[in-house]
Design a protein around this motif. Structure first.
Motif, PDB file in Angstrom:
ATOM      1  N   TYR A 185      -0.070  -1.005  -4.688  1.00  0.00           N
ATOM      2  CA  TYR A 185      -0.703   0.015  -5.406  1.00  0.00           C
ATOM      3  C   TYR A 185      -0.099   1.415  -4.724  1.00  0.00           C
ATOM      4  CZ  TYR A 185      -4.961   3.053  -6.398  1.00  0.00           C
ATOM      5  OH  TYR A 185      -5.805   3.968  -6.846  1.00  0.00           O
ATOM      6  N   CYS A 186       0.543   2.076  -5.787  1.00  0.00           N
ATOM      7  CA  CYS A 186       1.185   3.387  -5.267  1.00  0.00           C
ATOM      8  C   CYS A 186       0.501   4.430  -6.120  1.00  0.00           C
ATOM      9  CB  CYS A 186       2.638   3.293  -5.482  1.00  0.00           C
ATOM     10  SG  CYS A 186       3.737   1.922  -4.722  1.00  0.00           S
ATOM     11  N   PRO A 187      -0.588   5.074  -5.680  1.00  0.00           N
ATOM     12  CA  PRO A 187      -1.370   6.023  -6.510  1.00  0.00           C
ATOM     13  C   PRO A 187      -0.439   7.259  -6.676  1.00  0.00           C
ATOM     14  CG  PRO A 187      -2.483   5.830  -4.430  1.00  0.00           C
ATOM     15  CD  PRO A 187      -1.409   4.765  -4.192  1.00  0.00           C
TER      16      PRO A 187
ATOM     17  N   MET B   7       0.159   7.947   7.695  1.00  0.00           N
ATOM     18  CA  MET B   7      -0.987   7.600   6.745  1.00  0.00           C
ATOM     19  C   MET B   7      -0.923   6.176   6.785  1.00  0.00           C
ATOM     20  SD  MET B   7      -1.756   9.095   3.003  1.00  0.00           S
ATOM     21  CE  MET B   7      -0.339   9.153   2.443  1.00  0.00           C
ATOM     22  N   GLY B   8       0.264   5.345   7.135  1.00  0.00           N
ATOM     23  CA  GLY B   8       0.281   3.950   7.055  1.00  0.00           C
ATOM     24  C   GLY B   8       0.859   3.319   5.923  1.00  0.00           C
ATOM     25  N   LEU B   9       1.566   4.109   4.894  1.00  0.00           N
ATOM     26  CA  LEU B   9       2.242   3.791   3.839  1.00  0.00           C
ATOM     27  C   LEU B   9       3.022   2.455   4.123  1.00  0.00           C
ATOM     28  CD1 LEU B   9       3.091   6.675   1.332  1.00  0.00           C
ATOM     29  CD2 LEU B   9       0.730   5.317   1.886  1.00  0.00           C
TER      30      LEU B   9
ATOM     31  N   TRP C 248       0.802  -1.232   0.079  1.00  0.00           N
ATOM     32  CA  TRP C 248       0.055  -0.070  -0.042  1.00  0.00           C
ATOM     33  C   TRP C 248       0.902   1.271  -0.012  1.00  0.00           C
ATOM     34  CZ3 TRP C 248      -5.270  -0.861  -0.312  1.00  0.00           C
ATOM     35  CH2 TRP C 248      -5.887  -2.200  -0.090  1.00  0.00           C
ATOM     36  N   GLY C 249       0.889   1.907  -0.992  1.00  0.00           N
ATOM     37  CA  GLY C 249       2.042   2.980  -1.100  1.00  0.00           C
ATOM     38  C   GLY C 249       1.290   4.118  -1.936  1.00  0.00           C
ATOM     39  N   ALA C 250       2.321   5.138  -2.271  1.00  0.00           N
ATOM     40  CA  ALA C 250       1.970   6.339  -3.006  1.00  0.00           C
ATOM     41  C   ALA C 250       3.240   6.631  -3.575  1.00  0.00           C
ATOM     42  CB  ALA C 250       1.473   7.395  -2.179  1.00  0.00           C
ATOM     43  N   SER C 251       2.877   7.716  -4.735  1.00  0.00           N
ATOM     44  CA  SER C 251       4.376   7.963  -5.485  1.00  0.00           C
ATOM     45  C   SER C 251       4.570   9.516  -5.766  1.00  0.00           C
ATOM     46  CB  SER C 251       4.009   7.576  -7.155  1.00  0.00           C
ATOM     47  OG  SER C 251       3.877   5.978  -6.948  1.00  0.00           O
TER      48      SER C 251
END
Ligand code: BG6
Length: 470
Positions: free
Chosen positions: A414-416, A70-72, A15-18
């Motif tokens: 998933y890294c939105p 956020m929990g990333l 569970w990510g983000a970019s």
């Protein structure tokens, strides 16, 4: 397919983000960094430039701590080649090396998996002056740069991405800015550049496997399923034409070691096939990516070409707006999907289709490295940002990932787009993507304060519950 029971997201789902370096870092000329093409190209004057951006270069510790809050489980960011090798090759800039080492360690300290893009649009300007990707020497330069990254960070990084959206750079070269004078390379030159990037990528993947036994590496492409506008078989052929030319002709090379058969025939027919030297095929073969990284924003709907100039829409396009190509396809409207304020199709179900098609073709686990909605968020007087549209968008897309997992697609994470607000490639800070608001305007930097948006708290809950209650 309607299932009796949906499968859960895998336990170790990332569970990510970019973000990407030039869009968040700022510090464009600090600590030995040299200019990249992004710094030298022309961009619309009415929007923020990249000099300060979101000041992530100086504030990464605070930002990564917020990501942890956020929990990333993963943070996908890119390394600026120009910080590591300011001359493109040769002397290594220790300040740059230390900066990214600190970032990687800050991620690890918070239990966040760093996912590193080695090249996100920002070729060193000094290499561009020597011909950039037209020049085969840039292949060696890229491999040299990758070797430095593997040597310095190979023990601390597992997930590597080679080149972000090579298909955007080739099909929409203006998307990342215009060279001075505004002249873009010809299509012949672009496909030659493409070939050189493919060679560089294949060598980088092989080198990663040699130097980083625990490393996993893959290409990061912008993939988009195409629908035929009607059940007219001619529309179906056109949709397939463009899906191949936009997507699979770029993804086949790293996986299968050569271009898609239809893609290659098209290049030959149009007289734009690249010059292939002896040894190139061997270089491309056997690169064996470990996974496929995918940026997904939208689908496109395609009608048969009429074979004349009317195939091409008379308006400006970008990486998500299909303009048509004479003798190949015409863009068509789709009454079943939504659109963002910027004309990008919103199609969560199309995400599932794209995932199915990509997995069916390559049988490689898929990591989503971008997906999101750009919007002009409003900072309310009480310091809140109510971005329900972003929550809706992300939830709808996550639901489709869960369905795709149930369909049998192997998903890594998933890294939105984006972990925090970044400078958009086209609309500065007028179009925001982040879970975290960066309080600045186009030209007034204010204090660049970080403010979690509603979507931040929503994503925090999604991650805590492993996506069970979207
Ligand atoms: C992707 C790029 O194509 O789209 C990102 O990899 C970019 O760098 C993102 O920011 C969104 O595009 P835009 O034009 O809205 O910033």
């Amino acid at each position: 397919m309607i299932y009796e029971k949906l499968l859960d997201f895998p336990k170790d789902f990332l569970w990510g983000a970019s973000t990407s370096a030039y869009q968040v870092e700022g510090a464009w000329d600090e600590d030995g960094k040299s200019p990249s093409i992004i710094d030298m190209y022309e961009h619309p004057k009415e929007y923020a430039d990249f000099k300060v951006a979101s000041d992530h270069y100086h504030r990464y510790e605070e930002d990564i701590a917020l990501f942890a809050q956020m929990g990333l489980k993963a943070y996908r960011f890119s390394i600026a080649w120009t910080r590591i090798l300011p001359q493109g090759t040769g002397e290594v800039n220790q300040a740059g090396v230390e900066h990214y080492r600190n970032m990687i360690r800050a991620c690890r300290k918070h239990g966040i998996e760093p996912v590193v893009t080695m090249y996100h649009f920002d070729l060193p300007w000094c290499l561009e002056e020597k011909g950039g990707w037209n020049n085969r020497a840039t292949i060696d330069a890229f491999v040299e740069y990758c070797a430095v990254l593997f040597r310095e960070y190979g023990d601390e990084v597992t997930y590597w991405l080679t080149i972000n959206e090579q298909n955007t750079m080739i099909l929409h070269p203006g998307a990342i800015g215009l060279p001075k004078g505004g002249k873009l390379p010809s299509r012949k030159e672009l496909y030659q550049q493409n070939h050189h990037m493919m060679l560089a990528q294949a060598r980088a993947m092989k080198l990663c496997h040699q130097m980083c036994p625990k490393g996993k590496i893959g290409p990061a492409l912008n993939l988009t399923a195409m629908y035929p506008a009607t059940c007219d078989p001619a529309d179906s052929i056109a949709a397939h034409n463009w899906e191949v030319l936009r997507c699979w002709n770029f993804a086949d090379v790293p996986v299968y070691g050569w271009y898609h058969p239809l893609g290659w025939r098209y290049l030959e027919d149009r007289g734009i096939a690249p010059e292939v030297l002896e040894g190139d095929r061997e270089t491309l073969a056997g690169a064996n990516p470990d996974f496929l990284a995918m940026n997904y924003y939208s689908t496109a709907t395609i009608a048969a070409s009429r074979g004349d100039a009317s195939d091409v829409a008379p308006r400006a396009g970008d990486q998500q707006i299909m303009l048509g190509e004479q003798g190949v396809y015409r863009p068509a409207e789709n009454p079943y999907v939504g659109k963002t304020k910027y004309g990008w199709v919103v199609d969560p179900v199309g995400f599932r289709s794209t995932l199915r098609r990509a997995y069916e073709r390559y049988r490689l686990p898929i990591l989503i490295t971008e997906n999101g909605i750009g919007a002009p968020d409003t900072l309310e007087a009480d310091g809140t940002i109510h971005d329900q549209y972003r929550i809706d968008f992300l939830r709808d897309h996550l639901e489709q990932i869960r369905l795709a997992i149930t369909d049998g697609v192997e998903m890594l994470g998933y890294c939105p787009w984006a972990a925090l607000d970044v400078v958009s490639t086209h609309q500065g800070y007028a179009k925001r993507y982040g879970f975290i608001y960066v309080d600045r305007d186009e030209f007034d930097l204010k204090e660049l304060r970080r403010i979690p948006k509603d979507s931040f708290y929503w994503y925090q809950k999604v991650i805590a519950q492993q996506g069970k209650n979207l």
